[in-house]
Design a protein around this motif. Structure first.
Motif, mmCIF file in Angstrom:
data_model
loop_
_atom_site.group_PDB
_atom_site.id
_atom_site.type_symbol
_atom_site.label_atom_id
_atom_site.label_comp_id
_atom_site.label_asym_id
_atom_site.label_seq_id
_atom_site.Cartn_x
_atom_site.Cartn_y
_atom_site.Cartn_z
ATOM 1 N N GLU A 80 16.423 -4.173 -22.965
ATOM 2 C CA GLU A 80 16.785 -4.599 -24.308
ATOM 3 C C GLU A 80 16.164 -6.337 -24.202
ATOM 4 O OE1 GLU A 80 20.980 -4.573 -24.117
ATOM 5 O OE2 GLU A 80 21.398 -2.002 -24.099
ATOM 6 N N MET A 81 16.641 -6.680 -22.923
ATOM 7 C CA MET A 81 15.795 -8.021 -22.904
ATOM 8 C C MET A 81 14.176 -7.615 -22.917
ATOM 9 S SD MET A 81 17.732 -10.048 -19.631
ATOM 10 C CE MET A 81 17.265 -10.963 -20.863
ATOM 11 N N TRP A 82 13.409 -6.293 -22.035
ATOM 12 C CA TRP A 82 12.459 -7.279 -22.139
ATOM 13 C C TRP A 82 11.376 -6.862 -23.254
ATOM 14 C CZ3 TRP A 82 8.329 -6.798 -18.243
ATOM 15 C CH2 TRP A 82 7.260 -6.807 -18.686
ATOM 16 N N LYS A 83 12.934 -5.862 -24.477
ATOM 17 C CA LYS A 83 11.931 -5.734 -25.758
ATOM 18 C C LYS A 83 12.201 -6.802 -26.795
ATOM 19 C CE LYS A 83 13.124 -0.503 -25.558
ATOM 20 N NZ LYS A 83 14.337 1.067 -26.417
ATOM 21 N N GLU A 84 13.141 -7.682 -26.404
ATOM 22 C CA GLU A 84 13.860 -8.255 -27.356
ATOM 23 C C GLU A 84 12.527 -9.870 -27.108
ATOM 24 O OE1 GLU A 84 17.258 -9.900 -26.045
ATOM 25 O OE2 GLU A 84 18.703 -8.268 -27.263
ATOM 26 N N GLU A 85 12.597 -9.796 -26.201
ATOM 27 C CA GLU A 85 11.016 -10.511 -25.190
ATOM 28 C C GLU A 85 9.936 -10.393 -25.795
ATOM 29 O OE1 GLU A 85 12.962 -12.092 -20.670
ATOM 30 O OE2 GLU A 85 11.659 -10.581 -21.383
ATOM 31 N N THR A 86 9.892 -9.223 -25.572
ATOM 32 C CA THR A 86 8.196 -8.719 -26.520
ATOM 33 C C THR A 86 7.857 -9.266 -28.007
ATOM 34 O OG1 THR A 86 8.114 -6.893 -25.173
ATOM 35 C CG2 THR A 86 6.680 -6.485 -26.591
ATOM 36 N N LEU A 87 9.684 -8.462 -28.784
ATOM 37 C CA LEU A 87 9.336 -8.488 -30.388
ATOM 38 C C LEU A 87 9.476 -10.838 -30.345
ATOM 39 C CD1 LEU A 87 12.198 -6.519 -31.816
ATOM 40 C CD2 LEU A 87 10.162 -6.980 -31.911
#
Length: 456
Positions: free
Chosen positions: A181-188
């Motif tokens: 979840e954090m990886w996806k938020e960081e990617t965005l």
């Protein structure tokens, strides 16, 4: 795996396992005169190999270095890796391996705390260590370790193995999904920043290239000494040290008392008012501060945790602290296997969660190390060597991963490391536990619950 799903999974799995254990042990007609470690397939005799250069020392040093580096970065210590390594590779008995594991955790935690004191908070102008959360969890963690040591005497080894595997698989899975979840938020977030910085166009439609822009929120540059002073809160540290000293005195007095005597139980129960007193004071403080902020319409968190400090949340934190300490007492770890994932779950950013968890583990592990030293539970030469390895690993592990996180702008890497260490611990503890349980079955050893007073 959501938080509610994790809780349901743990409660249902633990309930089924314990009920099955009760059903199985009821069929046992007798209880042999074995100690807790004899019943787990180990001997009460000390097995201390000589500290000489060999392939075993080399392999143990490499595993210890990597385990300490990753364990401190994730905020879990690494006891689930150290104990199997010390028993299977080096050849120590289980009691001595658990004591040496505490030494390694203490060394790595001390180096990690020293490094973190020299680091600024990545977002806010506050200490990297959350002292409110440390005061909330430290007393419950220490109380839980005492309970875990007592349970290790009573519970059969195969049951401890199953419960640990269930717990570690659940927490590692939850941490892994949290990291995704954090990886996806960081990617965005990175994509959004790239779009904003890709090109700046002036009012005439011309592309502005190589233009210097001052950051909107520039932070004042501080020296290392200034950063360390800003990260230290001496009054809070004094309270934590006072709790540590009280528990240490009670442990020494309890070791000299006759098992299951009146004085023994008085000393045991004295730990509860100390732990719940400190926890209650900090819990009331957080509850009142959180309530006042909600009434005033302030959305800023009281501490690093992003949750509202309601009685339910505070009660769950108390139970989680007890559970973390209990696991630490059963395994010979510092309790970070629960504390690390829990801090992430309540909204603490990975950098602060890692720093705070290792800070709390420093107290819990050092308490055991001091006690084990006077009880002569480990060879001093091995302890000093493994502590040196762990201290180097703790410092350089923190340095490397923090540089990597800053470079890649991926704090989720810390969460993935935490998940990997817990999963690796589940595998190593599972392999060792299954192997010992098979030997117990072949030798027709007693597989049920042991009598606490007779097996001290």
């Amino acid at each position: 795996m959501e938080t509610r799903g994790l809780v349901v999974y743990l409660l249902s799995a633990f309930s089924v396992t314990i009920l099955a254990a009760v059903f199985i042990t009821r069929k046992e007609a007798h209880q042999p005169h074995l100690s807790a470690l004899n019943a787990s397939g180990s001997s009460t005799e000390k097995i201390w190999p000589d500290l000489v250069f060999s392939w075993r020392i080399v392999v143990a040093s490499i595993i210890g270095f990597l385990g300490s580096a990753c364990g401190t970065v994730g905020g879990v210590g690494g006891g689930g890796i150290f104990v199997p390594m010390l028993t299977l590779i080096v050849g120590f008995d289980t009691k001595s391996a658990a004591a040496l594991s505490k030494c390694m955790i203490m060394g790595a935690s001390a180096a990690s705390v020293w490094y973190n004191l020299r680091v600024i908070h990545p977002i806010r102008d506050v200490p990297i260590l959350d002292y409110d959360l440390a005061l909330l969890f430290q007393p419950m963690l220490m109380l839980g370790i005492t309970l875990g040591v007592s349970l290790s005497i009573v519970l059969p080894y195969w049951l401890i193995t199953i419960l640990i595997i269930i717990l570690f698989l659940g927490t590692s899975s939850r941490s892994f999904f949290k990291g995704i979840e954090m990886w996806k938020e960081e990617t965005l977030l990175k994509k959004e920043l790239e779009r904003q910085l890709e090109a700046f166009v002036n009012s005439r439609g011309e592309l502005l290239i190589d233009t210097d822009y001052e950051p909107l929120n520039s932070r004042e540059h501080k020296s290392t000494l200034q950063i360390m002073c800003s990260n230290l809160r001496w009054k809070r540290i004094l309270v934590l040290v006072t709790v540590w000293v009280f528990f240490l005195i009670l442990q020494f007095l309890k070791n000299d008392a006759t098992a299951c005597s009146l004085w023994y139980w008085v000393l045991n129960f004295l730990q509860f008012p100390i732990a719940f007193g400190v926890f209650g004071y900090e819990a009331v403080k957080l509850y009142k501060a959180s309530k006042n902020r909600r009434m005033n319409g302030c959305t800023e968190s009281v501490c690093e945790a992003s949750i509202d400090w309601t009685p339910l949340h505070l009660s769950l934190c108390a139970l989680a602290g007890l559970l973390g300490g209990t696991v630490g007492g059963l395994l010979g770890s510092g309790g970070g296997f629960i504390l690390g994932p829990l801090l992430l779950e309540i909204g603490v950013i990975p950098q602060v969660a890692s720093a705070t968890a290792t800070f709390v583990m420093l107290y819990s592990s050092s308490l055991s190390v001091v006690e084990f030293y006077f009880l002569k539970r480990f060879p001093l030469s091995y302890a000093l060597y493994l502590m040196a390895v762990s201290m180097l690993a703790g410092f350089w592990g923190q340095l490397f991963v923090r540089k990597l996180v800053t470079s890649l702008k991926r704090a989720s890497l810390i969460v993935f490391i935490l998940s990997a260490v817990i999963f690796a611990s589940a595998i190593t503890m599972g392999v060792v536990g299954i192997e010992k349980s098979i030997h117990m079955i072949r030798d027709h050893d007693f597989m049920g619950f042991l009598d606490f007073c007779k097996n001290q």
